[in-house]
Design a protein around this motif. Structure first.
Motif, PDB file in Angstrom:
ATOM      1  N   HIS A 156     -13.227  33.964  11.471  1.00 22.55           N
ATOM      2  CA  HIS A 156     -12.077  34.255  10.613  1.00 22.55           C
ATOM      3  C   HIS A 156     -10.943  34.808  11.454  1.00 22.55           C
ATOM      4  CE1 HIS A 156     -14.517  34.618   6.633  1.00 22.55           C
ATOM      5  NE2 HIS A 156     -14.076  33.396   6.844  1.00 22.55           N
TER       6      HIS A 156
ATOM      7  N   HIS B 111     -12.956  37.898  13.871  1.00 24.54           N
ATOM      8  CA  HIS B 111     -14.408  38.115  13.897  1.00 24.54           C
ATOM      9  C   HIS B 111     -15.157  36.817  13.654  1.00 24.54           C
ATOM     10  CE1 HIS B 111     -13.109  38.610   9.691  1.00 24.54           C
ATOM     11  NE2 HIS B 111     -14.276  38.079   9.370  1.00 24.54           N
TER      12      HIS B 111
ATOM     13  N   HIS C 238     -18.730  35.362  11.845  1.00 27.30           N
ATOM     14  CA  HIS C 238     -19.914  35.597  11.017  1.00 27.30           C
ATOM     15  C   HIS C 238     -21.038  34.708  11.530  1.00 27.30           C
ATOM     16  CE1 HIS C 238     -17.773  37.723   7.744  1.00 27.30           C
ATOM     17  NE2 HIS C 238     -16.767  36.899   7.990  1.00 27.30           N
TER      18      HIS C 238
HETATM   19 ZN   LIG Z   1     -14.755  37.206   7.594  1.00 30.06          ZN
END
Ligand SMILES: [Zn+2]
Length: 226
Positions: A205, A158, A160
């Motif tokens: 991440h 993912h 951010h």
């Molecule tokens: Zn994260």
């Protein structure tokens, strides 16, 4: 800058460091208004998030997490506390790091390699917090043992970002983006989940399996796109 900061970390206090970082960030933001935000990609090793009730059992009633080092997203930190996880075939991994702060639900994030090592036949790929119907595990702490009924996942890769960055990329929360990693072992991830929060800093991440597969440490040639 990074090495200068590290060198001086031993002699100056934390608030001074934070002030320096803030200054540098402000100068950077002032300079780079027209530029795309700087993308960082980070590898998350296997770890656990704990809820208050499980913390009480594992580390004793009222125990708090001890700050060890900050993570890239503000307010998140690696704690000094670790636990042991026991998988379905009585295999275990010790020194499973806990990340703070505490959460509403306990959750364990493993790479597939970790899951196989622990004897799980499969663990679902989920976004953090989405643990309904996932496998459980036994968690052993210094003061007690918790049987997690569910909460073992492989965290979906993912990114951010804050709303301004999302606007710049033309994406919204829940969208998926692509991440191209160059270099000798390079590859493109096609399902990078977008997570938008006003307090977030732009960064991706991925877990250790993903980072090892694409040779993340071998290259700086990285591109995030729709
Ligand atoms: Zn994260």
């Amino acid at each position: 800058m990074a090495s200068a900061l590290q060198n001086s970390l031993g002699t100056i206090d934390r608030s001074t460091v934070e002030q320096i970082v803030r200054q540098v960030a402000l100068e950077f933001l002032g300079r780079g208004k027209a530029q795309a935000p700087v993308l960082t990609v980070q590898t998350s090793s296997r770890h656990m998030h704990v809820c208050r009730e499980d913390m009480d059992v594992l580390f004793g009633p009222g125990a708090e997490l001890t700050f060890d080092r900050p993570l890239y997203q503000e307010g998140n930190f690696a704690a000094k506390e670790t636990v042991t996880i026991v998988g379905p075939r009585s295999r275990l991994i010790s020194n499973l790091r806990i990340l703070g702060p505490m959460r509403k639900q306990s959750q364990v994030e493993l790479a597939f390699t970790d899951a196989i090592m622990l004897g799980f036949s499969d663990i679902p790929v989920r976004l953090s917090g989405d643990i309904a119907g996932t496998p459980g595990a036994i968690i052993i702490g210094p003061k007690g043992v918790v049987e997690l009924k569910e909460g073992v996942i492989r965290a979906a890769i993912h990114v951010h970002m804050n709303p301004a960055e999302a606007a710049q990329f033309g994406v919204a929360k829940g969208d998926k983006m692509k991440l191209r990693i160059g270099g000798q072992a390079g590859l493109t991830f096609n399902n990078v989940h977008v997570r938008v929060d006003p307090t977030s800093r732009l960064n991706v991440h991925m877990d250790t399996d993903e980072a090892n597969a694409c040779g993340l440490h071998l290259t700086k040639d990285i591109e995030l796109f729709k």
